[in-house]
Scaffold this active site. Sequence first.
Site, PDB file in Angstrom:
ATOM      1  N   ASN A 170       0.799  -1.236   0.000  1.00 29.54           N
ATOM      2  CA  ASN A 170       0.000   0.000   0.000  1.00 29.54           C
ATOM      3  C   ASN A 170       0.832   1.287   0.000  1.00 29.54           C
ATOM      4  OD1 ASN A 170       0.750  -0.650   2.579  1.00 29.54           O
ATOM      5  ND2 ASN A 170      -1.178  -0.033   3.515  1.00 29.54           N
ATOM      6  N   SER A 246       0.385  -7.856   7.033  1.00 32.09           N
ATOM      7  CA  SER A 246      -0.803  -8.309   7.750  1.00 32.09           C
ATOM      8  C   SER A 246      -0.416  -8.993   9.061  1.00 32.09           C
ATOM      9  CB  SER A 246      -1.578  -9.284   6.879  1.00 32.09           C
ATOM     10  OG  SER A 246      -0.770 -10.397   6.596  1.00 32.09           O
ATOM     11  N   THR A 247      -1.362  -9.040   9.969  1.00 32.56           N
ATOM     12  CA  THR A 247      -1.114  -9.660  11.270  1.00 32.56           C
ATOM     13  C   THR A 247      -0.803 -11.146  11.105  1.00 32.56           C
ATOM     14  OG1 THR A 247      -2.407  -8.016  12.431  1.00 32.56           O
ATOM     15  CG2 THR A 247      -2.169 -10.147  13.526  1.00 32.56           C
ATOM     16  N   GLY A 250       2.688 -11.543   9.974  1.00 33.90           N
ATOM     17  CA  GLY A 250       3.560 -11.130  11.084  1.00 33.90           C
ATOM     18  C   GLY A 250       3.686 -12.226  12.135  1.00 33.90           C
ATOM     19  N   GLU A 267       5.019  -4.146  12.068  1.00 33.21           N
ATOM     20  CA  GLU A 267       3.987  -3.107  11.908  1.00 33.21           C
ATOM     21  C   GLU A 267       2.830  -3.778  11.184  1.00 33.21           C
ATOM     22  OE1 GLU A 267       4.406  -0.234  13.230  1.00 33.21           O
ATOM     23  OE2 GLU A 267       6.538  -0.430  13.639  1.00 33.21           O
ATOM     24  N   CYS A 301      -3.218   1.028   6.772  1.00 32.37           N
ATOM     25  CA  CYS A 301      -3.247   0.248   8.026  1.00 32.37           C
ATOM     26  C   CYS A 301      -3.934   1.020   9.140  1.00 32.37           C
ATOM     27  CB  CYS A 301      -1.841  -0.135   8.438  1.00 32.37           C
ATOM     28  SG  CYS A 301      -0.729   1.271   8.457  1.00 32.37           S
ATOM     29  N   GLU A 475       8.425   2.483  14.474  1.00 29.31           N
ATOM     30  CA  GLU A 475       9.237   3.101  13.434  1.00 29.31           C
ATOM     31  C   GLU A 475       9.175   4.607  13.674  1.00 29.31           C
ATOM     32  OE1 GLU A 475       7.416   1.055   9.830  1.00 29.31           O
ATOM     33  OE2 GLU A 475       9.432   0.183   9.827  1.00 29.31           O
TER      34      GLU A 475
HETATM   35  P1  NDP Z   1       1.033  -9.410   3.674  1.00 29.34           P
HETATM   36  O1  NDP Z   1       1.262  -9.755   5.085  1.00 29.34           O
HETATM   37  O2  NDP Z   1       0.302 -10.349   2.825  1.00 29.34           O
HETATM   38  O3  NDP Z   1       2.418  -9.175   2.928  1.00 29.34           O
HETATM   39  C1  NDP Z   1       3.382  -8.266   3.405  1.00 29.34           C
HETATM   40  C2  NDP Z   1       4.734  -8.643   2.860  1.00 29.34           C
HETATM   41  O4  NDP Z   1       5.130  -9.907   3.383  1.00 29.34           O
HETATM   42  C3  NDP Z   1       4.764  -8.796   1.352  1.00 29.34           C
HETATM   43  O5  NDP Z   1       6.024  -8.388   0.861  1.00 29.34           O
HETATM   44  C4  NDP Z   1       4.585 -10.301   1.192  1.00 29.34           C
HETATM   45  O6  NDP Z   1       5.039 -10.792  -0.028  1.00 29.34           O
HETATM   46  C5  NDP Z   1       5.439 -10.803   2.334  1.00 29.34           C
HETATM   47  N1  NDP Z   1       5.113 -12.154   2.786  1.00 29.34           N
HETATM   48  C6  NDP Z   1       3.990 -12.882   2.562  1.00 29.34           C
HETATM   49  N2  NDP Z   1       4.068 -14.083   3.200  1.00 29.34           N
HETATM   50  C7  NDP Z   1       5.263 -14.102   3.838  1.00 29.34           C
HETATM   51  C8  NDP Z   1       5.919 -15.046   4.684  1.00 29.34           C
HETATM   52  N3  NDP Z   1       5.343 -16.203   5.007  1.00 29.34           N
HETATM   53  N4  NDP Z   1       7.132 -14.739   5.190  1.00 29.34           N
HETATM   54  C9  NDP Z   1       7.714 -13.553   4.896  1.00 29.34           C
HETATM   55  N5  NDP Z   1       7.152 -12.616   4.092  1.00 29.34           N
HETATM   56  C10 NDP Z   1       5.936 -12.882   3.585  1.00 29.34           C
HETATM   57  O7  NDP Z   1       0.368  -7.976   3.696  1.00 29.34           O
HETATM   58  P2  NDP Z   1      -0.139  -7.140   2.456  1.00 29.34           P
HETATM   59  O8  NDP Z   1       0.951  -6.934   1.462  1.00 29.34           O
HETATM   60  O9  NDP Z   1      -1.417  -7.747   2.032  1.00 29.34           O
HETATM   61  O10 NDP Z   1      -0.357  -5.697   3.123  1.00 29.34           O
HETATM   62  C11 NDP Z   1      -1.509  -5.360   3.760  1.00 29.34           C
HETATM   63  C12 NDP Z   1      -1.326  -5.426   5.265  1.00 29.34           C
HETATM   64  O11 NDP Z   1      -0.238  -4.595   5.699  1.00 29.34           O
HETATM   65  C13 NDP Z   1      -2.531  -4.913   5.995  1.00 29.34           C
HETATM   66  O12 NDP Z   1      -2.911  -5.823   6.992  1.00 29.34           O
HETATM   67  C14 NDP Z   1      -2.059  -3.617   6.627  1.00 29.34           C
HETATM   68  O13 NDP Z   1      -2.743  -3.241   7.771  1.00 29.34           O
HETATM   69  C15 NDP Z   1      -0.623  -3.860   6.846  1.00 29.34           C
HETATM   70  N6  NDP Z   1       0.112  -2.594   6.915  1.00 29.34           N
HETATM   71  C16 NDP Z   1       0.536  -2.147   8.138  1.00 29.34           C
HETATM   72  C17 NDP Z   1       1.154  -0.927   8.269  1.00 29.34           C
HETATM   73  C18 NDP Z   1       1.626  -0.442   9.607  1.00 29.34           C
HETATM   74  O14 NDP Z   1       2.419   0.491   9.658  1.00 29.34           O
HETATM   75  N7  NDP Z   1       1.200  -1.026  10.705  1.00 29.34           N
HETATM   76  C19 NDP Z   1       1.383  -0.072   7.105  1.00 29.34           C
HETATM   77  C20 NDP Z   1       0.945  -0.637   5.869  1.00 29.34           C
HETATM   78  C21 NDP Z   1       0.316  -1.874   5.801  1.00 29.34           C
HETATM   79  P3  NDP Z   1       4.050 -10.828  -1.280  1.00 29.34           P
HETATM   80  O15 NDP Z   1       3.237  -9.588  -1.273  1.00 29.34           O
HETATM   81  O16 NDP Z   1       4.976 -10.836  -2.409  1.00 29.34           O
HETATM   82  O17 NDP Z   1       3.217 -12.042  -1.094  1.00 29.34           O
END
Ligand code: NDP
Length: 497
Positions: A170, A246-247, A250, A267, A301, A475
């Site tokens: 995002n 995503s949670t 994470g 985060e 987020c 952060e």
């Molecule tokens: P994801 O958790 O699906 O993906 C985040 C990143 O992790 C991507 O680069 C993804 O790769 C990678 N990833 C996926 N699976 C794994 C794994 N098993 N091990 C390591 N890395 C992995 O989140 P989204 O991209 O869908 O983002 C949306 C989420 O991010 C929302 O829940 C949002 O709230 C959160 N967010 C939080 C923020 C904050 O500051 N708290 C700010 C912005 C977003 P790939 O995409 O290539 O699958």
Amino acid sequence: MAVNVAEHAGRVADILGHPGKMPIGDEWVAASSGATLTTSDPGTGRALAEVPLAGAEDVDRAVSEARQAFTTWRRTAPLERAAILWRIADTLEAHADELALLETLDTGKPLEHSRGYDLNSAINEFRYMSGLAARVNGRLSPLSTMPSGVFHSYTRLEPLGVIGAITPWNFPLANASWKIAPALACGNTVVLKPSEETPLTTIRAAELMLQAGLPAGVVNVVTGDGSTGQALVRHPGVNKITFTGSTSTGQEIARVAAENMTRVSLELGGKSPNVIFADADIEAAILGAVGGGFWDSGEVCSSGSRLYVERPALDRVLEGLRKATEAMPIGHGLEPDTAIGPLISARHLDRVSGYVEEARGEGVEVAFGGERLDREGHFYRPTALLGASPDSKVINEEIFGPVLTVVPFDDATEVIDAANATSYGLAAGVWTSDIAKAHHFSENVEAGVVWVNSYGVVDPTMPWGGLKKSGWGRENGEQALHEFTEAKAVCMQVGSL
Ligand code: NDP
């Protein structure tokens, strides 16, 4: 005249400079397997570029380059690191238009947001962290259990080593900068994995960092999917994972990282309450609720996705929201008047619309919106849901789209209980002209950031992070330095006992 999106999309390969490659050490490389991924424009659904799908071997190579670069980068004079970070900010600024174009094409967000928020956030982050690079200090700590003058004790704040950074789709460049800038300021090196949906600005920014004088290997990019992220988390040569996403991802990262006791900061998602008391400046609160709920199509987020309105103000707020959203042009992010862009993918559009349909099926009123647009790309109208029960999915789960739940309340205690009733704790907003209410809410709401009579202000000086399932660590702000350093205590006997 309509914007020629195809013509702009045709510039992507030229802007990237090394299409199909990622920067590892001093080389631009394809994945060792030759595998690639395609990233596409959510505003049209059409392909934009191919990037490498890095595997474990590529991640290993990037970590080893970062490890080698660490031996010299950690010893670079702090003021020199500061100067390089400042030059990176200048270089990003000089290329802001092309980066904003890439960000809009890749994420779908309006160009004005890419330029006005994402680019500025990245540039400001490097400038702010440049200012902190020479202030990563330990402290003198006089001992309490030994005679004074006999022992000299101090702490050193040392860099951790190789940072594995993983970012979502995002805010690709802003999130990458929030990780790279403080990590570098503290003397660490970085291997960054952007989201497969939006890798383009990260790749281009890494090239610009090299142009700004960053030594090769200090920042490496491995493009790929979740499996690339997994390889990074598992790698024993990574000292810390800093993750935004995503949670559920994470939680998985925390479990896997525990194997090597790799440090982790997370985060994660949110389901943030935005509370309007009837004594507030209601017009300002409506604008804040629109921005909080629908900015960047709610793919934020900290989106104020749960709107609580004190009952006497409910009708006025709902009517104001409806009018304001009707006046927001929905379109491709490159069209100059677009206020609401597409969602990131067809899959995500299905997910967002699925939440609304399920709520509708349960008898929740769709006050406005609640439908897709019949056009190419992944568009959904700003939507307000009224009457969702406290235990419903739409109140408790992160929808990550332009969907607000609107819930009336009758007193401050009730609304604080409701605000705290989800498993998240990232952000919160409160609108009131009563300073006592504002303080009371700020003290009692479970959130990492609270906005009073505003929503969504983010600044490099403000620590950013969540409580509960919104994550671990902070952060931005000086707190970020503690996320990228380890304190070492040194205790020296300098006299006789
Ligand atoms: P994801 O958790 O699906 O993906 C985040 C990143 O992790 C991507 O680069 C993804 O790769 C990678 N990833 C996926 N699976 C794994 C794994 N098993 N091990 C390591 N890395 C992995 O989140 P989204 O991209 O869908 O983002 C949306 C989420 O991010 C929302 O829940 C949002 O709230 C959160 N967010 C939080 C923020 C904050 O500051 N708290 C700010 C912005 C977003 P790939 O995409 O290539 O699958």
